[in-house]
Write a protein that holds these residues in place. Structure first.
Motif, PDB file in Angstrom:
ATOM      1  N   ARG A 121      23.597  50.146  52.653  1.00 53.95           N
ATOM      2  CA  ARG A 121      23.064  49.535  51.383  1.00 53.95           C
ATOM      3  C   ARG A 121      24.153  47.926  52.017  1.00 53.95           C
ATOM      4  NH1 ARG A 121      20.589  51.117  46.918  1.00 53.95           N
ATOM      5  NH2 ARG A 121      21.272  53.376  46.552  1.00 53.95           N
ATOM      6  N   THR A 122      23.469  47.239  52.338  1.00 54.18           N
ATOM      7  CA  THR A 122      22.997  45.893  52.526  1.00 54.18           C
ATOM      8  C   THR A 122      22.790  45.094  51.515  1.00 54.18           C
ATOM      9  OG1 THR A 122      22.842  46.639  54.429  1.00 54.18           O
ATOM     10  CG2 THR A 122      22.805  44.336  54.386  1.00 54.18           C
ATOM     11  N   GLU A 123      23.016  43.920  51.146  1.00 51.34           N
ATOM     12  CA  GLU A 123      22.631  43.015  50.290  1.00 51.34           C
ATOM     13  C   GLU A 123      23.477  41.197  50.842  1.00 51.34           C
ATOM     14  OE1 GLU A 123      23.312  41.465  45.880  1.00 51.34           O
ATOM     15  OE2 GLU A 123      24.124  42.955  46.419  1.00 51.34           O
ATOM     16  N   VAL A 124      22.452  40.682  51.221  1.00 51.47           N
ATOM     17  CA  VAL A 124      22.675  39.565  51.569  1.00 51.47           C
ATOM     18  C   VAL A 124      22.326  37.910  50.962  1.00 51.47           C
ATOM     19  CG1 VAL A 124      22.209  37.733  53.878  1.00 51.47           C
ATOM     20  CG2 VAL A 124      22.101  40.375  54.558  1.00 51.47           C
ATOM     21  N   GLU A 125      22.613  37.457  50.251  1.00 54.99           N
ATOM     22  CA  GLU A 125      23.029  35.910  49.893  1.00 54.99           C
ATOM     23  C   GLU A 125      22.689  34.594  51.095  1.00 54.99           C
ATOM     24  OE1 GLU A 125      23.770  33.795  45.566  1.00 54.99           O
ATOM     25  OE2 GLU A 125      25.597  35.671  46.887  1.00 54.99           O
ATOM     26  N   THR A 126      21.778  33.767  50.865  1.00 58.07           N
ATOM     27  CA  THR A 126      21.803  32.833  51.555  1.00 58.07           C
ATOM     28  C   THR A 126      21.603  31.388  50.730  1.00 58.07           C
ATOM     29  OG1 THR A 126      20.133  34.076  52.969  1.00 58.07           O
ATOM     30  CG2 THR A 126      20.387  31.882  53.217  1.00 58.07           C
ATOM     31  N   LEU A 127      22.669  30.364  50.610  1.00 58.79           N
ATOM     32  CA  LEU A 127      23.013  29.908  49.788  1.00 58.79           C
ATOM     33  C   LEU A 127      22.571  28.342  50.514  1.00 58.79           C
ATOM     34  CD1 LEU A 127      26.873  30.261  48.612  1.00 58.79           C
ATOM     35  CD2 LEU A 127      24.967  30.635  47.774  1.00 58.79           C
ATOM     36  N   PRO A 128      21.842  27.656  49.875  1.00 59.45           N
ATOM     37  CA  PRO A 128      21.607  25.918  50.416  1.00 59.45           C
ATOM     38  C   PRO A 128      22.652  24.957  51.403  1.00 59.45           C
ATOM     39  CG  PRO A 128      20.406  26.099  47.701  1.00 59.45           C
ATOM     40  CD  PRO A 128      21.829  27.307  48.294  1.00 59.45           C
ATOM     41  N   GLY A 129      21.838  24.631  52.223  1.00 57.23           N
ATOM     42  CA  GLY A 129      23.208  23.782  52.929  1.00 57.23           C
ATOM     43  C   GLY A 129      23.259  24.520  54.265  1.00 57.23           C
ATOM     44  N   LYS A 130      22.552  25.937  54.765  1.00 55.58           N
ATOM     45  CA  LYS A 130      22.510  26.192  56.160  1.00 55.58           C
ATOM     46  C   LYS A 130      22.001  25.318  57.495  1.00 55.58           C
ATOM     47  CE  LYS A 130      21.778  30.449  58.835  1.00 55.58           C
ATOM     48  NZ  LYS A 130      21.025  31.651  58.460  1.00 55.58           N
ATOM     49  N   VAL A 131      22.756  24.709  58.223  1.00 53.22           N
ATOM     50  CA  VAL A 131      22.607  24.188  58.686  1.00 53.22           C
ATOM     51  C   VAL A 131      20.779  24.452  59.450  1.00 53.22           C
ATOM     52  CG1 VAL A 131      22.442  22.505  61.480  1.00 53.22           C
ATOM     53  CG2 VAL A 131      23.989  22.463  59.444  1.00 53.22           C
ATOM     54  N   GLN A 132      19.451  24.092  59.941  1.00 55.53           N
ATOM     55  CA  GLN A 132      18.326  24.193  60.680  1.00 55.53           C
ATOM     56  C   GLN A 132      18.209  23.195  61.911  1.00 55.53           C
ATOM     57  OE1 GLN A 132      15.605  24.588  57.562  1.00 55.53           O
ATOM     58  NE2 GLN A 132      16.629  26.664  56.637  1.00 55.53           N
ATOM     59  N   LYS A 133      18.148  22.209  61.647  1.00 57.28           N
ATOM     60  CA  LYS A 133      18.242  21.300  62.766  1.00 57.28           C
ATOM     61  C   LYS A 133      18.886  19.996  62.969  1.00 57.28           C
ATOM     62  CE  LYS A 133      14.193  19.318  65.473  1.00 57.28           C
ATOM     63  NZ  LYS A 133      12.476  18.970  65.693  1.00 57.28           N
ATOM     64  N   ILE A 134      19.359  20.050  64.258  1.00 52.42           N
ATOM     65  CA  ILE A 134      20.213  18.916  64.179  1.00 52.42           C
ATOM     66  C   ILE A 134      19.782  17.789  65.015  1.00 52.42           C
ATOM     67  CG2 ILE A 134      22.265  17.788  64.927  1.00 52.42           C
ATOM     68  CD1 ILE A 134      23.721  19.857  64.359  1.00 52.42           C
ATOM     69  N   SER A 135      19.600  16.144  65.387  1.00 44.78           N
ATOM     70  CA  SER A 135      18.586  15.579  65.682  1.00 44.78           C
ATOM     71  C   SER A 135      19.356  14.581  66.399  1.00 44.78           C
ATOM     72  CB  SER A 135      17.078  15.364  66.138  1.00 44.78           C
ATOM     73  OG  SER A 135      16.598  16.597  65.861  1.00 44.78           O
ATOM     74  N   VAL A 136      19.561  14.363  67.660  1.00 46.01           N
ATOM     75  CA  VAL A 136      20.389  13.164  67.834  1.00 46.01           C
ATOM     76  C   VAL A 136      19.832  11.567  68.788  1.00 46.01           C
ATOM     77  CG1 VAL A 136      22.637  12.267  68.906  1.00 46.01           C
ATOM     78  CG2 VAL A 136      22.880  14.942  67.443  1.00 46.01           C
ATOM     79  N   ALA A 137      20.626  10.599  68.530  1.00 45.98           N
ATOM     80  CA  ALA A 137      19.232   9.818  69.244  1.00 45.98           C
ATOM     81  C   ALA A 137      20.025   9.037  69.679  1.00 45.98           C
ATOM     82  CB  ALA A 137      17.830   9.120  68.381  1.00 45.98           C
ATOM     83  N   VAL A 138      19.946   8.323  71.150  1.00 43.88           N
ATOM     84  CA  VAL A 138      21.809   7.702  71.740  1.00 43.88           C
ATOM     85  C   VAL A 138      21.124   6.195  72.126  1.00 43.88           C
ATOM     86  CG1 VAL A 138      23.863   7.314  72.883  1.00 43.88           C
ATOM     87  CG2 VAL A 138      23.109   9.243  71.162  1.00 43.88           C
ATOM     88  N   LEU A 139      21.286   5.433  71.937  1.00 44.19           N
ATOM     89  CA  LEU A 139      20.892   4.071  72.593  1.00 44.19           C
ATOM     90  C   LEU A 139      22.683   3.277  72.694  1.00 44.19           C
ATOM     91  CD1 LEU A 139      18.498   2.234  73.331  1.00 44.19           C
ATOM     92  CD2 LEU A 139      18.999   0.914  70.476  1.00 44.19           C
TER      93      LEU A 139
END
Length: 529
Positions: A327-345
């Motif tokens: 038996r497996t029970e998984v709870e996903t909470l808000p705040g998980k990083v989905q994507k990171i975008s970085v721009a450098v000038l």
């Protein structure tokens, strides 16, 4: 004495003008001295309730301490601030705006019922909790309400308790701080659960507690993570390109959904015997057989009858197997990083790339690749997750010198702070000098006309006024003393003749030693000529 005689000899109008000028000089000098020696005002108390501030002002009035009120603040002279605070503290001022357990000191056990004592107790509890919350940095005002249900002595169930905290903050309060207030209030009240404590901001709504809106928490967390990431990348790039030659923008996308997943998995290859049951059965049957005859009906005859028998044996087995279950029970909470975008000038001019060189483009591409690799490692980017990075080299635009705002220097700061006070002192000083030199001094130096001589003759005073006018000039514009004496002698011939006769009878040497007589003789010689 000569100064007093000159004052007495002045006309009444000039005496009044001299008195007014002297009073003006004294007032101006007093104002200047008072402004220079005045003790600066400093803050005594601020943010007090009107009733408590009124008590302090009343004590200051009784003590004769000067004070100023600016908004909700009370200012007193800096030299008296400490002594005033100790004096007010000795009298228990300022009184605390929120009362706690000191409320129980006023409860008289002989005249207070149990309901009144319970009400005072809960008021004291709320006051103590309010004091603790007000000690948190950033909390401007707070109030605690405890919904304590008084249980009856005949009740068997424990009443459900709740509480609410209403506060106003000077800056944004995080969810962690709101939860800390929840647990603080819950642990201070017996039987109160933290989930039943609501932390409310009248402007921002419910910060924590039942029906709290937590949809903004992931966004706040994403902004915080992006800001930390930008600072981290800047600290890494500035030693290479220099301060102010790099701009970093990071965006962190986080999940705002809350999910719970349950799964059950069976493995048929991992069965285990849980129970085995075996049943054995054995049965025997006996009987007779043959045809029906006359002999079989006789009482003692066998009649030739025959018999038969049979037996049955059986065995059954029941087996119950236990199959492996997961038996497996998984709870996903808000705040998980989905994507990171970085721009450098980066500032191309700070990197020392020569755009006219033959391999400028190749060098620039290699430098961009190196920076991308460096920033990707520092930010922990994962291409499989969809993270992206962009590095660009461009010359920064330098603002013209006219658009730059220079920080004020020490001289400008001093002029800004003390210009008006210095100008005021300068103007008052000029007024004092003008009054002293232009009004008072001419009045004191001026000799009156027509004053009587010590011998009582009016012409002696006239001659004395003429002699003084010959040395310093007269204020009325009569610059020739001889003309004045001629006119005076023609108007008062008897007095002039008597004075001349008196001079002729005196000793010749003493007559010429007298400056008044000498001046008169010179005038006589000039007239004869």
């Amino acid at each position: 004495m000569k100064f007093i005689d000159n004052l007495r000899a002045l006309p009444l109008s000039r005496q009044l003008m001299l008195a007014a000028a002297a009073l003006g000089i004294i007032a101006a000098m007093s104002f200047l001295v008072q402004g220079a020696t005045r003790d600066p005002m400093t803050l005594l108390y601020s943010g007090l309730e009107p009733s408590h501030a009124g008590e302090i002002i009343q004590e200051l009035d009784q003590a004769g301490v000067p004070y100023e009120i600016k908004g909700e603040s009370i200012f007193v002279p800096q030299g008296k601030r400490d002594s005033v605070r100790f004096t007010l503290a000795q009298q228990g001022l300022p009184r605390p705006s929120v009362q706690g357990y000191e409320l129980l000191d006023e409860v008289n056990g002989f005249s207070v019922t149990s309901e009144m004592y319970n009400a005072s107790y809960w008021r004291a509890k709320e006051g103590e909790l309010t004091r603790t919350i007000l000690a948190i940095p950033g909390v401007s005002s707070a109030r605690v309400h405890i919904g304590a249900n008084l249980r009856s002595g005949f009740s068997r169930s424990q009443p459900h308790q709740t509480a609410s905290v209403t506060l106003t903050t000077a800056r944004d309060m995080t969810s962690g701080q709101a939860e800390a207030i929840q647990y603080m209030v819950a642990l201070a009240v017996a039987g109160l659960s933290a989930d039943d404590v609501a932390v409310i901001d009248p402007v921002k709504g419910i910060l924590a507690g039942p029906n709290a809106n937590k949809t903004e928490e992931p966004a706040i967390a994403a902004e915080s993570q992006a800001s930390l990431l930008e600072q981290k990348i800047l600290r890494l790039l500035e030693p290479r390109v220099g301060a102010g030659n790099a701009r970093v923008s990071a965006t962190v996308d986080v999940s705002r959904e809350r999910a719970r997943t349950s799964a059950v998995t069976f493995d048929p290859n991992s069965r285990v015997i849980r129970n085995r049951t075996t049943n054995d059965t054995n049965s025997t049957n006996a009987g007779s057989g043959g045809g029906m005859t006359v002999a079989s009906n006789l009482p003692q005859g066998t009649g030739g009858a025959t018999g038969s028998s049979s037996s049955n044996k059986g065995s059954t087995e029941t087996v119950a197997y236990e199959i492996n279950e997961t038996r497996t029970e998984v709870e996903t909470l808000p705040g998980k990083v989905q994507k990171i975008s970085v721009a450098v000038l980066l500032n191309q001019q700070a990197l020392g790339i020569d755009p006219t060189a033959a391999d400028a483009t190749q060098v620039q591409q290699q430098m961009i690749a190196d920076f991308e690799k460096l920033v990707s490692s520092a930010a922990g980017l994962d291409t499989a997750r969809g993270d992206s990075i962009s590095v660009e080299l461009m010359p920064f635009q330098v603002l013209p010198a006219d658009d730059l705002v220079q920080a004020p220097g020490i001289f400008e700061q001093l002029m800004e702070r003390y210009f008006w006070s210095g100008l005021q002192a300068l103007l008052l000083g000029v007024v004092v000098i003008v009054l002293g030199v232009g009004v008072v001094r001419p009045m004191l130096v001026q000799k009156p006309k027509g004053a009587l001589a010590p011998d009582g003759t009016g012409v002696g005073g006239a001659v004395a006024g003429a002699g003084a006018g010959a040395g310093a000039g007269t204020a009325d514009g009569d610059s020739d003393p001889f003309s004045y004496l001629k006119d005076y002698a023609s108007e008062r011939q008897d007095e002039a003749a008597a004075l001349l006769q008196q001079w002729l009878t005196e000793d010749q040497q003493s007559a010429y030693d007298d400056p008044i007589a000498s001046a008169f003789d010179d005038h006589k010689v000039a007239v004869n000529e």
